[in-house]
Enzyme design. Structure first.
Site, PDB file in Angstrom:
ATOM      1  N   ASP A  94       0.866  -1.184   0.000  1.00  0.00           N
ATOM      2  CA  ASP A  94       0.000   0.000   0.000  1.00  0.00           C
ATOM      3  C   ASP A  94       0.905   1.237   0.000  1.00  0.00           C
ATOM      4  O   ASP A  94       2.114   1.132   0.112  1.00  0.00           O
ATOM      5  CB  ASP A  94      -0.945  -0.026   1.196  1.00  0.00           C
ATOM      6  CG  ASP A  94      -0.201   0.036   2.520  1.00  0.00           C
ATOM      7  OD1 ASP A  94       1.017   0.269   2.521  1.00  0.00           O
ATOM      8  OD2 ASP A  94      -0.847  -0.149   3.558  1.00  0.00           O
ATOM      9  N   ASP A 266      -8.205  -6.776   1.324  1.00  0.00           N
ATOM     10  CA  ASP A 266      -7.226  -7.062   2.374  1.00  0.00           C
ATOM     11  C   ASP A 266      -7.868  -6.642   3.690  1.00  0.00           C
ATOM     12  O   ASP A 266      -8.713  -5.737   3.712  1.00  0.00           O
ATOM     13  CB  ASP A 266      -5.929  -6.249   2.183  1.00  0.00           C
ATOM     14  CG  ASP A 266      -6.087  -4.830   2.691  1.00  0.00           C
ATOM     15  OD1 ASP A 266      -6.707  -4.021   1.991  1.00  0.00           O
ATOM     16  OD2 ASP A 266      -5.625  -4.536   3.821  1.00  0.00           O
ATOM     17  N   CYS A 304     -14.595 -28.023   8.337  1.00  0.00           N
ATOM     18  CA  CYS A 304     -13.485 -27.215   7.796  1.00  0.00           C
ATOM     19  C   CYS A 304     -12.287 -28.123   7.545  1.00  0.00           C
ATOM     20  O   CYS A 304     -11.981 -28.999   8.359  1.00  0.00           O
ATOM     21  CB  CYS A 304     -13.109 -26.107   8.783  1.00  0.00           C
ATOM     22  SG  CYS A 304     -11.678 -25.138   8.262  1.00  0.00           S
ATOM     23  N   CYS A 306      -9.097 -27.115   7.192  1.00  0.00           N
ATOM     24  CA  CYS A 306      -7.795 -26.500   7.527  1.00  0.00           C
ATOM     25  C   CYS A 306      -7.018 -27.403   8.488  1.00  0.00           C
ATOM     26  O   CYS A 306      -7.577 -28.315   9.105  1.00  0.00           O
ATOM     27  CB  CYS A 306      -7.994 -25.104   8.117  1.00  0.00           C
ATOM     28  SG  CYS A 306      -8.351 -25.042   9.882  1.00  0.00           S
ATOM     29  N   CYS A 309      -8.507 -27.400  12.139  1.00  0.00           N
ATOM     30  CA  CYS A 309      -9.760 -28.137  12.347  1.00  0.00           C
ATOM     31  C   CYS A 309      -9.608 -29.641  12.109  1.00  0.00           C
ATOM     32  O   CYS A 309     -10.388 -30.423  12.651  1.00  0.00           O
ATOM     33  CB  CYS A 309     -10.859 -27.557  11.459  1.00  0.00           C
ATOM     34  SG  CYS A 309     -11.352 -25.906  11.991  1.00  0.00           S
ATOM     35  N   HIS A 335      -6.845 -21.116  10.783  1.00  0.00           N
ATOM     36  CA  HIS A 335      -8.264 -21.339  10.497  1.00  0.00           C
ATOM     37  C   HIS A 335      -8.913 -20.098   9.876  1.00  0.00           C
ATOM     38  O   HIS A 335      -9.634 -20.194   8.880  1.00  0.00           O
ATOM     39  CB  HIS A 335      -9.049 -21.745  11.755  1.00  0.00           C
ATOM     40  CG  HIS A 335     -10.517 -21.699  11.524  1.00  0.00           C
ATOM     41  ND1 HIS A 335     -11.185 -22.702  10.854  1.00  0.00           N
ATOM     42  CD2 HIS A 335     -11.431 -20.723  11.766  1.00  0.00           C
ATOM     43  CE1 HIS A 335     -12.454 -22.352  10.715  1.00  0.00           C
ATOM     44  NE2 HIS A 335     -12.631 -21.155  11.252  1.00  0.00           N
TER      45      HIS A 335
HETATM   46 ZN    ZN Z   1     -10.581 -24.635  10.232  1.00  0.00          ZN
END
Ligand code: ZN
Length: 371
Positions: A94, A266, A304, A306, A309, A335
């Site tokens: 930025d 963002d 989930c 990820c 998880c 996560h």
């Molecule tokens: Zn997760």
């Protein structure tokens, strides 16, 4: 003819929602895209390997912070920001404008630029359009941004003056740019005022940039005002260039702003809430510090995929959070970023398959279920 260093391909639209592909010298960015924020040349608690694992295609660096510490010249000497932080994918920096207007002290804005004192040690500095381009050329990101002035969103007279400066600075930034392998984005400002937003979008597209950021939103205005601003701005912006909404990134904002023609986002939300012990989920936000999770064997968000998880329970993450263990910050960040990056990817697939409105409806139905 050589291939341009930066290119945007619009692949499909569904209503105002868009799916595209940005080509940069450090790889491709599928859009809609969420950019994790790496303020100090690091996305807090995440290695570049972790960022690849959660599906990030681009990260954001902050010009203001990196200019103050460790300094853009040092980063250039060490081979540029990609090499310095060990991230080989695309980077956007930025302009530092937002930080100067929100964080720095004793600001003085003039037509030439803005002088300010560092929030770290009180030292005096000056950002001119030419200076922020030089800093961003030293950092070497794939996408760089024009210096802009962030005015209080609801002060009309201030916004008129700030907009004039932002537009002059945008022209000077374009003129100052010397590197051919960096894309330059202009920043549409104008607060919550429809006439100023329209004027800004028209002026900047007249100057011509590689893409357009939309700034000065998500600063306390209502959702209706944010949506109204986007509904004015995105139809004016060229369809064959990316639109980046700065500082916006809740799951619901991602969906509603993609629906209004935004391609890139963002936000510090996923990383900041993680450090506060909170998880973003499809049904809403949950705070793992809450005692009701003490013996909860479920993952943070059932279903989930990820790393967090698939390996840990809410009870374990809660234990790490309440004991202030570093791993707790990391697992929650994994996560939270995974969720936003997954939603961006799902929206892209939905647009490509012409079912974005169905996706949007299903998303809001999920929100109505209790967390
Ligand atoms: Zn997760």
């Amino acid at each position: 003819m050589t291939k341009p260093a930066f290119e945007f391909n619009l692949l499909a639209t569904d209503g105002q929602a868009r799916a595209g592909l940005i080509h940069t010298p450090h790889g491709e960015i599928p859009t809609p895209a969420f950019m994790p924020v790496g303020t100090q040349a690091t996305v807090k608690a995440m290695t570049p390997r972790d960022l690849h694992d959660v599906g990030a295609s681009i990260v954001l660096g902050n010009t203001y912070h990196l200019y103050l510490r460790p300094g853009d010249e040092l980063i250039a000497e060490l081979g540029g920001l990609h090499k310095f932080m060990g991230w080989d994918g695309p980077i956007l920096t930025d302009s530092g404008g937002y930080q100067v207007f929100s964080l720095a002290q004793r600001r003085k804005v003039g037509s030439d630029g803005v002088t300010f004192r560092s929030h770290i040690d009180g030292s005096e500095h000056c950002f001119t359009p030419e200076k922020v381009i030089a800093i961003q050329e030293n950092l070497g990101a794939d996408i760089i941004v024009c210096l802009d002035e962030c005015a209080p969103a609801d002060d009309y007279d201030y916004n008129v003056q700030a907009l004039n400066r932002t537009h002059t600075w945008a022209q000077r930034c374009k003129a100052a740019k010397t590197r051919a392998n960096q894309a330059l984005f202009g920043v549409v400002q104008g607060g919550v005022f429809p006439d100023l937003r329209e004027q800004s979008a028209r002026f900047l597209t007249g100057v011509g940039f590689d893409g357009y950021a939309i700034g000065g939103l998500s600063v306390g205005e209502t959702k209706e005002q944010m949506h109204a601003a986007l509904e004015i701005v995105t139809p004016i912006l060229p369809t064959d260039q990316p639109r980046y909404l700065m500082g916006v990134g809740t799951p619901e904002d991602l969906v509603e702003c993609v629906a209004r023609g935004v391609d890139m986002f963002d936000c510090v939300l996923p990383t900041r809430t993680a450090r506060n012990g909170s998880a973003l989920t499809r049904t809403g936000r949950i705070n793992l510090r809450n005692a009701r999770f003490a013996d909860d064997a479920q993952p943070i968000e059932p279903g989930c995929t990820c790393y967090t998880c698939t390996h840990f329970s809410r009870a374990y993450v809660r234990h790490l959070t309440t004991t202030n263990e570093i791993l707790g910050h990391h697992l929650l960040t994994v996560h939270n970023l995974h969720l936003l990056l997954t939603i961006a990817r799902e929206m892209r697939e939905a647009v490509l398959e012409g079912r974005f409105q169905t996706y949007r409806q299903a998303f809001w139905q999920m929100r109505e279920q209790p967390a």
